[in-house]
Design a protein around this motif. Structure first.
Motif, PDB file in Angstrom:
ATOM      1  N   HIS A   1       0.834  -1.199   0.000  1.00 46.36           N
ATOM      2  CA  HIS A   1       0.000   0.000   0.000  1.00 46.36           C
ATOM      3  C   HIS A   1       0.873   1.255   0.000  1.00 46.36           C
ATOM      4  O   HIS A   1       0.625   2.204  -0.757  1.00 46.36           O
ATOM      5  N   ASP A   2       1.879   1.279   0.866  1.00 47.98           N
ATOM      6  CA  ASP A   2       2.764   2.437   0.917  1.00 47.98           C
ATOM      7  C   ASP A   2       3.521   2.614  -0.391  1.00 47.98           C
ATOM      8  O   ASP A   2       3.726   3.742  -0.853  1.00 47.98           O
ATOM      9  N   ILE A   3       3.928   1.513  -0.990  1.00 47.23           N
ATOM     10  CA  ILE A   3       4.610   1.600  -2.282  1.00 47.23           C
ATOM     11  C   ILE A   3       3.667   2.154  -3.346  1.00 47.23           C
ATOM     12  O   ILE A   3       4.068   2.946  -4.214  1.00 47.23           O
ATOM     13  N   ALA A   4       2.393   1.781  -3.279  1.00 50.28           N
ATOM     14  CA  ALA A   4       1.409   2.334  -4.218  1.00 50.28           C
ATOM     15  C   ALA A   4       1.330   3.854  -4.070  1.00 50.28           C
ATOM     16  O   ALA A   4       1.264   4.586  -5.065  1.00 50.28           O
ATOM     17  N   GLN A   5       1.315   4.340  -2.835  1.00 50.60           N
ATOM     18  CA  GLN A   5       1.289   5.788  -2.604  1.00 50.60           C
ATOM     19  C   GLN A   5       2.552   6.444  -3.149  1.00 50.60           C
ATOM     20  O   GLN A   5       2.482   7.507  -3.785  1.00 50.60           O
ATOM     21  N   ILE A   6       3.690   5.820  -2.913  1.00 52.14           N
ATOM     22  CA  ILE A   6       4.946   6.372  -3.431  1.00 52.14           C
ATOM     23  C   ILE A   6       4.906   6.459  -4.949  1.00 52.14           C
ATOM     24  O   ILE A   6       5.257   7.490  -5.545  1.00 52.14           O
ATOM     25  N   ARG A   7       4.452   5.415  -5.616  1.00 53.84           N
ATOM     26  CA  ARG A   7       4.415   5.426  -7.083  1.00 53.84           C
ATOM     27  C   ARG A   7       3.377   6.411  -7.604  1.00 53.84           C
ATOM     28  O   ARG A   7       3.584   7.048  -8.641  1.00 53.84           O
ATOM     29  N   MET A   8       2.240   6.543  -6.919  1.00 53.64           N
ATOM     30  CA  MET A   8       1.226   7.520  -7.327  1.00 53.64           C
ATOM     31  C   MET A   8       1.789   8.932  -7.348  1.00 53.64           C
ATOM     32  O   MET A   8       1.457   9.741  -8.218  1.00 53.64           O
ATOM     33  N   LEU A   9       2.638   9.251  -6.366  1.00 53.21           N
ATOM     34  CA  LEU A   9       3.057  10.634  -6.173  1.00 53.21           C
ATOM     35  C   LEU A   9       4.468  10.922  -6.678  1.00 53.21           C
ATOM     36  O   LEU A   9       4.784  12.085  -6.963  1.00 53.21           O
ATOM     37  N   CYS A  10       5.296   9.907  -6.780  1.00 51.37           N
ATOM     38  CA  CYS A  10       6.695  10.122  -7.178  1.00 51.37           C
ATOM     39  C   CYS A  10       7.040   9.491  -8.522  1.00 51.37           C
ATOM     40  O   CYS A  10       8.122   9.745  -9.061  1.00 51.37           O
ATOM     41  N   GLY A  11       6.169   8.666  -9.049  1.00 55.96           N
ATOM     42  CA  GLY A  11       6.472   7.978 -10.289  1.00 55.96           C
ATOM     43  C   GLY A  11       7.231   6.692 -10.040  1.00 55.96           C
ATOM     44  O   GLY A  11       7.379   6.226  -8.909  1.00 55.96           O
ATOM     45  N   ASP A  12       7.729   6.110 -11.096  1.00 55.95           N
ATOM     46  CA  ASP A  12       8.405   4.820 -11.004  1.00 55.95           C
ATOM     47  C   ASP A  12       9.805   4.963 -10.432  1.00 55.95           C
ATOM     48  O   ASP A  12      10.531   5.922 -10.718  1.00 55.95           O
ATOM     49  N   ALA A  13      10.204   3.977  -9.640  1.00 56.57           N
ATOM     50  CA  ALA A  13      11.574   3.895  -9.139  1.00 56.57           C
ATOM     51  C   ALA A  13      12.430   3.114 -10.128  1.00 56.57           C
ATOM     52  O   ALA A  13      11.981   2.121 -10.710  1.00 56.57           O
ATOM     53  N   ILE A  14      13.681   3.559 -10.309  1.00 58.39           N
ATOM     54  CA  ILE A  14      14.592   2.859 -11.216  1.00 58.39           C
ATOM     55  C   ILE A  14      15.756   2.213 -10.465  1.00 58.39           C
ATOM     56  O   ILE A  14      16.534   1.472 -11.059  1.00 58.39           O
ATOM     57  N   ALA A  15      15.864   2.508  -9.150  1.00 58.60           N
ATOM     58  CA  ALA A  15      16.900   1.865  -8.348  1.00 58.60           C
ATOM     59  C   ALA A  15      16.489   1.899  -6.886  1.00 58.60           C
ATOM     60  O   ALA A  15      15.916   2.892  -6.424  1.00 58.60           O
ATOM     61  N   VAL A  16      16.779   0.802  -6.162  1.00 54.62           N
ATOM     62  CA  VAL A  16      16.460   0.745  -4.737  1.00 54.62           C
ATOM     63  C   VAL A  16      17.639   0.150  -3.984  1.00 54.62           C
ATOM     64  O   VAL A  16      18.394  -0.678  -4.511  1.00 54.62           O
ATOM     65  N   HIS A  17      17.776   0.577  -2.741  1.00 53.63           N
ATOM     66  CA  HIS A  17      18.798   0.038  -1.843  1.00 53.63           C
ATOM     67  C   HIS A  17      18.143  -0.147  -0.489  1.00 53.63           C
ATOM     68  O   HIS A  17      17.767   0.825   0.160  1.00 53.63           O
ATOM     69  N   GLY A  18      17.983  -1.394  -0.073  1.00 56.99           N
ATOM     70  CA  GLY A  18      17.207  -1.684   1.124  1.00 56.99           C
ATOM     71  C   GLY A  18      18.005  -2.413   2.195  1.00 56.99           C
ATOM     72  O   GLY A  18      19.016  -3.063   1.912  1.00 56.99           O
ATOM     73  N   ALA A  19      17.526  -2.283   3.432  1.00 54.94           N
ATOM     74  CA  ALA A  19      18.055  -3.040   4.559  1.00 54.94           C
ATOM     75  C   ALA A  19      16.887  -3.425   5.449  1.00 54.94           C
ATOM     76  O   ALA A  19      15.910  -2.673   5.563  1.00 54.94           O
ATOM     77  N   VAL A  20      16.968  -4.602   6.081  1.00 62.12           N
ATOM     78  CA  VAL A  20      15.878  -5.086   6.921  1.00 62.12           C
ATOM     79  C   VAL A  20      16.419  -5.513   8.289  1.00 62.12           C
ATOM     80  O   VAL A  20      17.607  -5.783   8.458  1.00 62.12           O
ATOM     81  N   GLN A  21      15.502  -5.568   9.262  1.00 63.21           N
ATOM     82  CA  GLN A  21      15.779  -6.110  10.580  1.00 63.21           C
ATOM     83  C   GLN A  21      14.647  -7.052  10.971  1.00 63.21           C
ATOM     84  O   GLN A  21      13.489  -6.837  10.596  1.00 63.21           O
ATOM     85  N   TRP A  22      14.990  -8.079  11.745  1.00 63.74           N
ATOM     86  CA  TRP A  22      14.009  -9.003  12.305  1.00 63.74           C
ATOM     87  C   TRP A  22      13.934  -8.702  13.800  1.00 63.74           C
ATOM     88  O   TRP A  22      14.756  -9.194  14.574  1.00 63.74           O
ATOM     89  N   ALA A  23      12.987  -7.874  14.215  1.00 61.42           N
ATOM     90  CA  ALA A  23      12.955  -7.415  15.605  1.00 61.42           C
ATOM     91  C   ALA A  23      11.577  -7.550  16.233  1.00 61.42           C
ATOM     92  O   ALA A  23      11.250  -6.843  17.179  1.00 61.42           O
ATOM     93  N   ASN A  24      10.754  -8.464  15.687  1.00 58.63           N
ATOM     94  CA  ASN A  24       9.428  -8.693  16.235  1.00 58.63           C
ATOM     95  C   ASN A  24       9.189 -10.190  16.274  1.00 58.63           C
ATOM     96  O   ASN A  24       9.011 -10.839  15.234  1.00 58.63           O
ATOM     97  N   SER A  25       9.209 -10.761  17.475  1.00 57.34           N
ATOM     98  CA  SER A  25       9.107 -12.215  17.609  1.00 57.34           C
ATOM     99  C   SER A  25       7.706 -12.743  17.351  1.00 57.34           C
ATOM    100  O   SER A  25       7.508 -13.965  17.257  1.00 57.34           O
ATOM    101  N   THR A  26       6.715 -11.857  17.209  1.00 57.90           N
ATOM    102  CA  THR A  26       5.341 -12.317  16.995  1.00 57.90           C
ATOM    103  C   THR A  26       5.018 -12.534  15.522  1.00 57.90           C
ATOM    104  O   THR A  26       3.944 -13.031  15.198  1.00 57.90           O
TER     105      THR A  26
END
Length: 373
Positions: A192-217
């Motif tokens: 959903h958030d990505i949909a909002q980003i694309r609606m307002l900013c257009g298409d992304a041509i490059a991404v750089h991501g990092a994740v954490q696992w910090a919720n045991s549920t």
């Protein structure tokens, strides 16, 4: 066609109860529910009770519903791992399809969903991405299209909050706590958030991501930090935190910085706000209350396409493009580097307007007011 679309519901869980049914019941001129399918007798009885649909119209097997002659279209709202198979069954049965997002569990299944557009060209298919239809986001898009902030150069979007299982909420469902789809909450809620980003900013041509696992549920990454480069030349950052511990009040807003102004989307679900600050320091704030987050408009788009022909905004390709950014972010996190993306072939997300209307909000529920300083 002037008669209501005869709609079958496949799955009658929380998404139908809390999101789709409140909109459907306001649209008797467009839809009549003629059948529903759910493997749970208890859930089916609950739906029949609050909707008033005859319990005799219930099927435990969705294929029995698809065999009915009094069903023109179906709304598929089932756990993500089941979406593709049931969507295919519906299209093969000759039904128009309104299907919950995302387009499958991984990149391979997204490609299989995209094949539907070629395989079933005579069916209307809409993937239910309600953010494409939300009034505040569409209003912000119209401002951007009109050049309200000049050339966009930076986007900052933050979402943080506690996520632990609570009865009656989406995060209580077992298939969400132990997801059988890549990325867990970020492929479910995050698109959903990505949909909002694309609606307002257009298409992304490059991404750089990092994740954490910090919720045991939840058995998936809880945190995602994502840097994006857009086809327009703008850059942006998206941060999502689904915390196990309580989180202090957070702004959870999107800020768009342009050469001639700044646009901020903020506020809780019951009161969305879009604030424009111009280069001369003057501001305009539009407040949206009771707008239902786009489900009514989404159903309007689907009904108009079934009745009158023409494209929908929430195509398979648009939903797959949202999903592709999430999957690329996960790839980037695993590889430790930038992942390149191709822009969508059709040039991004179109701005939906009610059919035959002059304004953005004609005939839609909710209240809107504007203040200027």
């Amino acid at each position: 066609m002037s008669d209501p679309i005869r709609l079958g519901l496949i799955g009658t869980g929380l998404a139908v109860e809390k999101l789709h049914w409140p909109a459907l019941r306001q649209m008797p001129d467009r839809y009549v529910v003629t059948a529903f399918a759910d493997t749970s007798p208890e859930q089916a009885a609950r739906f029949a009770g609050y909707s008033g649909v005859d319990p005799a119209r219930h099927h435990t097997d969705h294929r029995d519903l698809l065999a009915r002659d009094d069903v023109d279209a179906v709304l598929v709202s089932v756990p993500i791992p089941l979406l593709y198979g049931i969507a295919r069954d519906a299209l093969e049965a000759g039904k128009h399809l309104l299907c919950e997002k995302p387009t499958g569990t991984d990149a391979e299944q997204a490609e299989a969903f995209l094949a539907f557009e070629r395989e079933f060209p005579d069916r209307v298919v809409l993937i239910a991405e309600n953010y494409f239809y939300r009034d505040d986001i569409r209003h912000a898009r119209a401002l951007l299209d009109d050049g309200a902030i000049g050339k966009l150069h930076l986007m900052a979007y933050r979402r943080a909050g506690q996520m632990v299982p609570r009865a009656g909420r989406f995060n209580s469902t077992p298939w969400r706590r132990k997801p059988q789809y890549r990325g867990g909450v970020h492929l479910d809620a995050g698109v959903h958030d990505i949909a909002q980003i694309r609606m307002l900013c257009g298409d992304a041509i490059a991404v750089h991501g990092a994740v954490q696992w910090a919720n045991s549920t939840i058995d998936s990454p809880s945190d995602l930090a994502l840097n994006l480069t857009f086809a327009s030349g703008a850059i942006g950052n998206y941060t999502a935190c689904y915390s196990e511990v309580p989180v202090p009040p957070e702004p959870n807003d999107m800020r768009l910085y342009g050469t001639e102004g700044v646009l901020v989307l903020s506020g809780p679900e019951h009161e969305r706000r879009v604030t424009l600050t111009r280069a001369d320091g003057t501001t305009r704030t539009d407040v949206f209350r009771g707008i239902d987050n786009g489900y009514y408009a989404e159903l309007c788009d689907f009904a108009d396409a079934v009745r009158h022909g023409g494209p929908v905004v929430g195509t398979i390709a648009q939903s797959a493009a949202n999903m592709r950014i999430v999957l690329a972010a996960l790839d980037s996190a695993e590889q430790g580097g930038v992942v390149a993306l191709d822009p969508t072939a059709d040039g991004g997300v179109p701005l939906w307007r009610p059919r035959g209307a002059e304004g953005l909000f004609d005939g839609l529920p909710g209240e809107r007011e504007c203040s200027k300083e």
